[in-house]
Design a protein around this motif. Structure first.
Motif, PDB file in Angstrom:
ATOM      1  N   VAL A  80       0.848  -1.203   0.000  1.00 21.33           N
ATOM      2  CA  VAL A  80       0.000   0.000   0.000  1.00 21.33           C
ATOM      3  C   VAL A  80       0.886   1.256   0.000  1.00 21.33           C
ATOM      4  N   LEU A  81       1.937   1.225   0.831  1.00 22.51           N
ATOM      5  CA  LEU A  81       2.835   2.392   0.890  1.00 22.51           C
ATOM      6  C   LEU A  81       3.557   2.586  -0.442  1.00 22.51           C
ATOM      7  N   ILE A  82       4.038   1.474  -1.014  1.00 21.53           N
ATOM      8  CA  ILE A  82       4.750   1.543  -2.301  1.00 21.53           C
ATOM      9  C   ILE A  82       3.794   2.040  -3.393  1.00 21.53           C
ATOM     10  N   GLY A  83       2.585   1.519  -3.377  1.00 16.92           N
ATOM     11  CA  GLY A  83       1.589   1.915  -4.388  1.00 16.92           C
ATOM     12  C   GLY A  83       1.186   3.374  -4.268  1.00 16.92           C
ATOM     13  N   THR A  84       1.294   3.919  -3.072  1.00 18.20           N
ATOM     14  CA  THR A  84       0.977   5.340  -2.869  1.00 18.20           C
ATOM     15  C   THR A  84       2.167   6.220  -3.269  1.00 18.20           C
ATOM     16  N   ALA A  85       3.357   5.755  -2.959  1.00 17.73           N
ATOM     17  CA  ALA A  85       4.550   6.562  -3.265  1.00 17.73           C
ATOM     18  C   ALA A  85       4.963   6.453  -4.730  1.00 17.73           C
ATOM     19  N   PHE A  86       4.758   5.286  -5.325  1.00 15.08           N
ATOM     20  CA  PHE A  86       5.207   5.064  -6.704  1.00 15.08           C
ATOM     21  C   PHE A  86       4.019   4.680  -7.582  1.00 15.08           C
ATOM     22  N   ALA A  87       4.231   3.726  -8.481  1.00 10.49           N
ATOM     23  CA  ALA A  87       3.172   3.208  -9.336  1.00 10.49           C
ATOM     24  C   ALA A  87       3.344   1.695  -9.382  1.00 10.49           C
ATOM     25  N   PHE A  88       2.319   0.968  -9.783  1.00 10.57           N
ATOM     26  CA  PHE A  88       2.444  -0.487  -9.833  1.00 10.57           C
ATOM     27  C   PHE A  88       1.633  -1.066 -10.986  1.00 10.57           C
ATOM     28  N   THR A  89       2.050  -2.248 -11.427  1.00 12.18           N
ATOM     29  CA  THR A  89       1.360  -3.000 -12.484  1.00 12.18           C
ATOM     30  C   THR A  89       1.245  -4.448 -11.996  1.00 12.18           C
ATOM     31  N   PRO A  90       0.482  -5.307 -12.686  1.00 11.71           N
ATOM     32  CA  PRO A  90       0.393  -6.695 -12.228  1.00 11.71           C
ATOM     33  C   PRO A  90       1.741  -7.398 -12.147  1.00 11.71           C
ATOM     34  N   SER A  91       2.707  -6.949 -12.954  1.00  9.70           N
ATOM     35  CA  SER A  91       3.998  -7.643 -12.978  1.00  9.70           C
ATOM     36  C   SER A  91       5.084  -6.906 -12.212  1.00  9.70           C
ATOM     37  N   ALA A  92       4.698  -5.955 -11.362  1.00 10.59           N
ATOM     38  CA  ALA A  92       5.708  -5.138 -10.664  1.00 10.59           C
ATOM     39  C   ALA A  92       6.363  -5.872  -9.504  1.00 10.59           C
ATOM     40  N   GLY A  93       5.834  -7.035  -9.120  1.00 10.67           N
ATOM     41  CA  GLY A  93       6.317  -7.714  -7.916  1.00 10.67           C
ATOM     42  C   GLY A  93       7.775  -8.127  -7.968  1.00 10.67           C
ATOM     43  N   ALA A  94       8.258  -8.506  -9.152  1.00 14.55           N
ATOM     44  CA  ALA A  94       9.618  -9.041  -9.263  1.00 14.55           C
ATOM     45  C   ALA A  94      10.660  -8.034  -8.775  1.00 14.55           C
ATOM     46  N   THR A  95      10.477  -6.771  -9.123  1.00 15.21           N
ATOM     47  CA  THR A  95      11.437  -5.731  -8.713  1.00 15.21           C
ATOM     48  C   THR A  95      11.512  -5.657  -7.193  1.00 15.21           C
ATOM     49  N   TRP A  96      10.336  -5.671  -6.561  1.00 17.60           N
ATOM     50  CA  TRP A  96      10.316  -5.523  -5.101  1.00 17.60           C
ATOM     51  C   TRP A  96      10.776  -6.798  -4.414  1.00 17.60           C
ATOM     52  N   LEU A  97      10.603  -7.950  -5.043  1.00 18.29           N
ATOM     53  CA  LEU A  97      11.106  -9.206  -4.473  1.00 18.29           C
ATOM     54  C   LEU A  97      12.622  -9.166  -4.396  1.00 18.29           C
ATOM     55  N   LEU A  98      13.235  -8.672  -5.462  1.00 20.60           N
ATOM     56  CA  LEU A  98      14.697  -8.604  -5.527  1.00 20.60           C
ATOM     57  C   LEU A  98      15.234  -7.673  -4.438  1.00 20.60           C
ATOM     58  N   ILE A  99      14.604  -6.516  -4.291  1.00 15.47           N
ATOM     59  CA  ILE A  99      15.033  -5.568  -3.257  1.00 15.47           C
ATOM     60  C   ILE A  99      14.829  -6.188  -1.873  1.00 15.47           C
ATOM     61  N   SER A 100      13.702  -6.883  -1.705  1.00 19.92           N
ATOM     62  CA  SER A 100      13.424  -7.508  -0.407  1.00 19.92           C
ATOM     63  C   SER A 100      14.479  -8.563  -0.069  1.00 19.92           C
ATOM     64  N   PHE A 101      14.898  -9.330  -1.066  1.00 20.82           N
ATOM     65  CA  PHE A 101      15.952 -10.323  -0.827  1.00 20.82           C
ATOM     66  C   PHE A 101      17.228  -9.645  -0.345  1.00 20.82           C
ATOM     67  N   ALA A 102      17.566  -8.528  -0.991  1.00 20.10           N
ATOM     68  CA  ALA A 102      18.771  -7.799  -0.588  1.00 20.10           C
ATOM     69  C   ALA A 102      18.654  -7.354   0.871  1.00 20.10           C
ATOM     70  N   VAL A 103      17.494  -6.859   1.261  1.00 19.91           N
ATOM     71  CA  VAL A 103      17.293  -6.396   2.645  1.00 19.91           C
ATOM     72  C   VAL A 103      17.386  -7.571   3.613  1.00 19.91           C
ATOM     73  N   VAL A 104      16.780  -8.701   3.247  1.00 16.26           N
ATOM     74  CA  VAL A 104      16.781  -9.876   4.132  1.00 16.26           C
ATOM     75  C   VAL A 104      18.205 -10.375   4.355  1.00 16.26           C
ATOM     76  N   VAL A 105      18.977 -10.445   3.274  1.00 18.20           N
ATOM     77  CA  VAL A 105      20.358 -10.930   3.397  1.00 18.20           C
ATOM     78  C   VAL A 105      21.194  -9.953   4.214  1.00 18.20           C
ATOM     79  N   LEU A 106      20.982  -8.659   3.981  1.00 21.58           N
ATOM     80  CA  LEU A 106      21.723  -7.650   4.738  1.00 21.58           C
ATOM     81  C   LEU A 106      21.377  -7.712   6.220  1.00 21.58           C
TER      82      LEU A 106
END
Lengths: 295, 399
Positions: free
Chosen positions: A212-238
């Motif tokens: 919800v926060l990302i969708g308010t700050a940026f924009a999203f499409t049905p296929s936008a999840g992959a970008t955020w998954l990659l960033i989330s992986f980086a955060v989890v590993v860090l």
């Protein structure tokens, strides 16, 4: 490629934006982290759960006029309610069959969800409209987006809330026991299956609220999840797998470093900085940058 | 042994009957293929194109189809989703030609997708007609033999804001910020034409940045454009990025006097996602139902009646591309690909986008206009003789 620093106000504004955005990144990654830490589940549908949250927030605003921030917990609860049967039907039967089967199941779920969003909402780019979504906040020479400040505060509160849930409640005790040794926890009377189901629902709720926060700050499409998954992986590993405060610190570190990369090299290099950091931490400190584990 | 012989004979008969059936199918219909971005970031374009292609084919079939060897034959359009991925566009084209037996192709959208499909069609010697591919990016790939594009030229598009500012005498501090993605057309428009045109027109490029097509955060480049006091902001980005950039410009307190957002500000979803923030944003255009071309007004009305959506210029270039191809098949009177290709080369007719006549470089140019979002509607604001509304200048304050 320009290496000269731009003026101080631009640098300060960019770094402040990075710090604030980092808080939101932590919330988006938290669900992935606890699912991985407790259930050993590599949730490849995490990005789609996040996008699902963005659609729920958008739908609530369009149909019922619910403000995205006011409706945040509602979206979290709705996504948790949707995630529970998903876990029971698809993940629970695969318990004890290694990590690969649930991971591939979630990969399948990610594709199904993308197509479901496509059918339900069309492929259009959408953004959640709110008065504060594009309003600037001036603090002396520093200008940041109001939604970043709101997103940061909300994210920190939710991360602290999840920490309290895990460290101060009976469910949290069961969750920690299931994470440390599921066989021993089951022998001691912990319903590990129930804990896993609730953990998955909690993770999905965090992803949806982050969406919800990302969708308010940026924009999203049905296929936008992959970008955020990659960033989330980086955060989890860090931050270290399953480490709640580590995830918050990692999100902020990643946000600031990405902004520094954006200032020094250009915004196009943000993802490069994030992924280079991801690989470096994976190679040098796979347990994450934050030493103490909270779980 | 006897059993084996009978099995072999049955298999041969079965194969023969399939071959006969296949030939009959081929004779009964003309298959044309299209790979379109129906999902992914460019889906906003793909859905308009799908309507344009399907409408042209449906109208033709309703009128009886195309005469091939004296026999009226219906056209079947096979569309595959390329998911906004050039690799999928290429493999779709291969599939449409080899499996679906398409005798000719219609193109996708944007240079990355159109050119990827066109290269496969070129290799297979299958004619392909496309809109939605700026001519410079198309021509730069190779000397084409089977690919044809009717669209605008990047040079026309990129110089249009400067020509409009000169025509209307718009007062700015002549400082320009350029933010362009690193896709093929972004590099041409943002990296070459905009800087050169700005310089030639006495403008100073105060800031210039390039970014990957999937970037989401633009705070640094927007901050630098603001710090440079650029009153003219030129952006080349696809819709998700254009929407994010517009929001981040507003939240950074950056309000240029003139804001052009090429590509991304074209589809209606841009205005729907941004609401009032879209007001005043300019984008290069090439078509409006008000233009004096055959069928233009009807096409716009038809789209809005059938889909309950606001019309887009992409319905026009796709409809025209399909009509050019269908006319060429009719002129060839054959499904022979070489004959169809030769007939496309001879096209000289007015369609909904205006006159179409291909040059030696296989392109036909559509003249440029400037459109501006005003209360959720795209209004033609330049050139003066085609304007359907008055230019909003300066850009309305965001907050």
């Amino acid at each position: 490629m320009p290496f000269a620093l731009p003026d101080a106000a631009v640098v300060a504004s960019s770094l402040a934006s990075g710090l604030l955005l980092g808080g939101m990144l932590a919330l988006t990654a938290l669900g992935l982290s606890i699912a991985l830490g407790v259930m050993r589940l590599v949730n490849l549908a995490h990005g789609e759960l996040l996008v699902g949250g963005a659609y729920l927030g958008w739908f609530a605003l369009q149909q019922f006029g619910i403000d995205p921030i006011a409706g945040l917990l509602l979206v979290g609860l709705a996504m948790a309610a949707l995630a529970l049967p998903l876990q029971r039907l698809l993940i629970a039967p695969l318990a004890g069959k290694g990590m690969e089967a649930p991971m591939m199941t979630m990969f399948g779920v990610s594709i199904i969800l993308q197509n479901a969003y496509l059918l339900a909402f069309r492929a259009d780019t959408r953004a959640i409209e709110a008065p504060y979504a594009a309003r600037p906040l001036h603090l002396g020479p520093v200008t940041v987006a109001e939604i970043y400040v709101i997103g940061f505060v909300v994210s920190v509160l939710l991360v602290v809330g999840v920490h309290l849930l895990v460290s101060r409640t009976a469910f949290g005790r069961d969750l920690r026991a299931s994470s440390a040794d599921p066989v021993a926890a089951a022998a001691m009377g912990v319903d590990v299956q129930r804990v896993h189901a609730l953990t998955f629902a909690l993770g999905a709720a965090c992803a949806a609220m982050g969406g919800v926060l990302i969708g308010t700050a940026f924009a999203f499409t049905p296929s936008a999840g992959a970008t955020w998954l990659l960033i989330s992986f980086a955060v989890v590993v860090l931050g270290g797998i399953g480490n709640i405060f580590g995830t918050l610190v990692a999100g902020i570190v990643l946000g600031v470093l990405q902004s520094l990369g954006g200032v020094l090299l250009g915004d196009g290099w943000r993802d490069f900085v994030g992924l280079a950091l991801f690989l470096a931490v994976l190679a040098l400190r796979p347990q994450g940058i934050v030493a103490a584990k909270v779980r | 042994m006897r059993f084996a012989f009978q099995t072999l004979r049955a298999a041969a008969l079965l194969a023969a009957s399939f071959a006969v059936a296949g030939a009959a199918i081929a004779a009964d219909e003309i298959v044309i293929g299209a790979s379109l971005p129906l999902s992914g970031p460019l889906a906003g374009f793909g859905n308009y194109q799908k309507w344009g292609y399907e409408t042209a084919v449906a109208d033709l079939n309703k009128a009886g189809g195309i005469k091939i060897a004296g026999k009226a034959t219906k056209v079947r359009l096979v569309i595959r989703d390329d998911k906004t991925d050039p690799n999928v566009a290429a493999s779709n084209t291969e599939t449409l030609i080899s499996r679906d037996k398409a005798v000719a192709m219609l193109g996708s959208c944007t240079p990355a997708l159109v050119n990827a499909g066109a290269l496969v069609a070129e290799r297979r010697k299958v004619p392909i007609v496309a809109g939605c591919d700026p001519l410079g990016a198309f021509k730069s790939v190779r000397k084409w033999n089977y690919a044809w594009v009717l669209f605008f030229d990047e040079g026309d598009l990129a110089t249009a804001p400067f020509r409009m500012m000169a025509d209307y005498g718009l007062a700015t501090n002549k400082k320009v910020a350029i933010l362009a993605d690193n896709g093929p057309d972004g590099q041409v428009v943002g990296g070459q034409i905009w800087p050169a045109t700005a310089k030639a027109g006495g403008y100073e490029v105060a800031h210039s940045s390039s970014f990957p097509v999937d970037a989401q955060q633009f705070t640094s480049m927007i901050g630098q454009a603001k710090a440079a006091s650029a009153e003219v902001a030129l952006v080349d980005a696809i819709p998700p990025q254009a929407i994010a950039i517009r929001k981040q410009m507003a939240s950074a307190g950056y309000n240029p006097k003139l804001l052009v957002m090429e590509k991304g500000a074209e589809p209606e979803q841009f205005a729907q996602a941004l609401g009032k923030l879209a007001d005043g944003v300019l984008v290069g255009g090439y078509w409006d139902p008000s233009f004096p071309y055959p069928g233009a007004a009807d096409l716009g009305k038809r789209f809005e009646t059938e889909t309950k959506q606001t019309q887009s210029q992409h319905i026009a270039d796709s409809h025209a591309a399909a009509q050019v191809l269908l006319d060429a098949i009719a002129a060839a009177g054959s499904t022979d690909r070489e004959k169809i290709n030769a007939a496309i080369a001879k096209t000289d007719k007015s369609y909904v986008v205006g006159p179409v006549k291909f040059g030696a470089d296989h392109t036909s140019r559509i003249p440029i206009t400037m459109m501006q979002w005003q209360s959720g509607k795209a209004v033609v604001v330049w050139p003066k003789d085609r304007a359907t509304g008055k230019l909003l200048f300066p850009l309305p304050a965001a907050n």
